[in-house]
Write a protein that holds these residues in place. Sequence first.
Motif, PDB file in Angstrom:
ATOM      1  N   GLN A  21       4.136 -23.569 -40.217  1.00  0.00           N
ATOM      2  CA  GLN A  21       4.647 -22.418 -39.493  1.00  0.00           C
ATOM      3  C   GLN A  21       6.171 -22.512 -39.342  1.00  0.00           C
ATOM      4  O   GLN A  21       6.882 -21.514 -39.509  1.00  0.00           O
ATOM      5  CB  GLN A  21       3.986 -22.353 -38.114  1.00  0.00           C
ATOM      6  CG  GLN A  21       4.161 -21.064 -37.401  1.00  0.00           C
ATOM      7  CD  GLN A  21       3.332 -21.022 -36.120  1.00  0.00           C
ATOM      8  OE1 GLN A  21       2.951 -22.049 -35.569  1.00  0.00           O
ATOM      9  NE2 GLN A  21       3.068 -19.816 -35.655  1.00  0.00           N
ATOM     10  N   ALA A  22       6.673 -23.704 -39.073  1.00  0.00           N
ATOM     11  CA  ALA A  22       8.117 -23.906 -38.935  1.00  0.00           C
ATOM     12  C   ALA A  22       8.815 -23.662 -40.273  1.00  0.00           C
ATOM     13  O   ALA A  22       9.898 -23.055 -40.311  1.00  0.00           O
ATOM     14  CB  ALA A  22       8.416 -25.310 -38.422  1.00  0.00           C
ATOM     15  N   ARG A  23       8.215 -24.097 -41.370  1.00  0.00           N
ATOM     16  CA  ARG A  23       8.813 -23.867 -42.692  1.00  0.00           C
ATOM     17  C   ARG A  23       8.891 -22.393 -43.021  1.00  0.00           C
ATOM     18  O   ARG A  23       9.887 -21.911 -43.568  1.00  0.00           O
ATOM     19  CB  ARG A  23       8.018 -24.607 -43.767  1.00  0.00           C
ATOM     20  CG  ARG A  23       8.285 -26.085 -43.774  1.00  0.00           C
ATOM     21  CD  ARG A  23       7.615 -26.770 -44.930  1.00  0.00           C
ATOM     22  NE  ARG A  23       7.948 -28.189 -44.889  1.00  0.00           N
ATOM     23  CZ  ARG A  23       7.194 -29.145 -45.375  1.00  0.00           C
ATOM     24  NH1 ARG A  23       6.038 -28.844 -45.946  1.00  0.00           N
ATOM     25  NH2 ARG A  23       7.567 -30.401 -45.308  1.00  0.00           N
ATOM     26  N   ARG A  24       7.831 -21.646 -42.687  1.00  0.00           N
ATOM     27  CA  ARG A  24       7.854 -20.202 -42.929  1.00  0.00           C
ATOM     28  C   ARG A  24       8.929 -19.529 -42.080  1.00  0.00           C
ATOM     29  O   ARG A  24       9.618 -18.618 -42.545  1.00  0.00           O
ATOM     30  CB  ARG A  24       6.476 -19.601 -42.637  1.00  0.00           C
ATOM     31  CG  ARG A  24       5.449 -19.921 -43.714  1.00  0.00           C
ATOM     32  CD  ARG A  24       4.171 -19.129 -43.521  1.00  0.00           C
ATOM     33  NE  ARG A  24       3.445 -19.465 -42.294  1.00  0.00           N
ATOM     34  CZ  ARG A  24       2.621 -20.505 -42.141  1.00  0.00           C
ATOM     35  NH1 ARG A  24       2.401 -21.314 -43.160  1.00  0.00           N
ATOM     36  NH2 ARG A  24       2.018 -20.724 -40.996  1.00  0.00           N
ATOM     37  N   ALA A  25       9.092 -19.980 -40.849  1.00  0.00           N
ATOM     38  CA  ALA A  25      10.122 -19.413 -39.971  1.00  0.00           C
ATOM     39  C   ALA A  25      11.515 -19.696 -40.523  1.00  0.00           C
ATOM     40  O   ALA A  25      12.381 -18.816 -40.525  1.00  0.00           O
ATOM     41  CB  ALA A  25       9.984 -19.963 -38.558  1.00  0.00           C
ATOM     42  N   VAL A  26      11.738 -20.918 -40.991  1.00  0.00           N
ATOM     43  CA  VAL A  26      13.041 -21.281 -41.552  1.00  0.00           C
ATOM     44  C   VAL A  26      13.323 -20.462 -42.812  1.00  0.00           C
ATOM     45  O   VAL A  26      14.433 -19.968 -43.010  1.00  0.00           O
ATOM     46  CB  VAL A  26      13.113 -22.801 -41.849  1.00  0.00           C
ATOM     47  CG1 VAL A  26      14.312 -23.142 -42.698  1.00  0.00           C
ATOM     48  CG2 VAL A  26      13.123 -23.585 -40.545  1.00  0.00           C
ATOM     49  N   GLU A  27      12.307 -20.288 -43.650  1.00  0.00           N
ATOM     50  CA  GLU A  27      12.476 -19.499 -44.874  1.00  0.00           C
ATOM     51  C   GLU A  27      12.829 -18.048 -44.522  1.00  0.00           C
ATOM     52  O   GLU A  27      13.728 -17.448 -45.133  1.00  0.00           O
ATOM     53  CB  GLU A  27      11.185 -19.530 -45.688  1.00  0.00           C
ATOM     54  CG  GLU A  27      11.263 -18.796 -46.999  1.00  0.00           C
ATOM     55  CD  GLU A  27       9.954 -18.879 -47.773  1.00  0.00           C
ATOM     56  OE1 GLU A  27       9.715 -17.964 -48.569  1.00  0.00           O
ATOM     57  OE2 GLU A  27       9.193 -19.839 -47.579  1.00  0.00           O
TER      58      GLU A  27
END
Length: 80
Positions: A21-27
């Motif tokens: 979820q954090a990776r998707r937010a950063v992307e």
Amino acid sequence: MALLTLPQMSSKVAIGSDIGQARRAVEQLRMEAGIDRMKVSKAASDLLQFCLEQAKSDPFLMGIPAATNPFKEKKPCAIL
């Protein structure tokens, strides 16, 4: 009276889900950071200028000449 217990997710699954979820937010944030933006005051002045330029040909502001108005009633309706 019986207590209902819900199964607990393992901590590894929960952590993996949080990381994804954090990776998707950063992307998403990186994509939004790359978008060119303009100041609201500049956009407002451009919009105002556009509206003033187009006002001369706007039928709602200038009206439609009676000779070319397709919605003008040709003759009154008479019910006998």
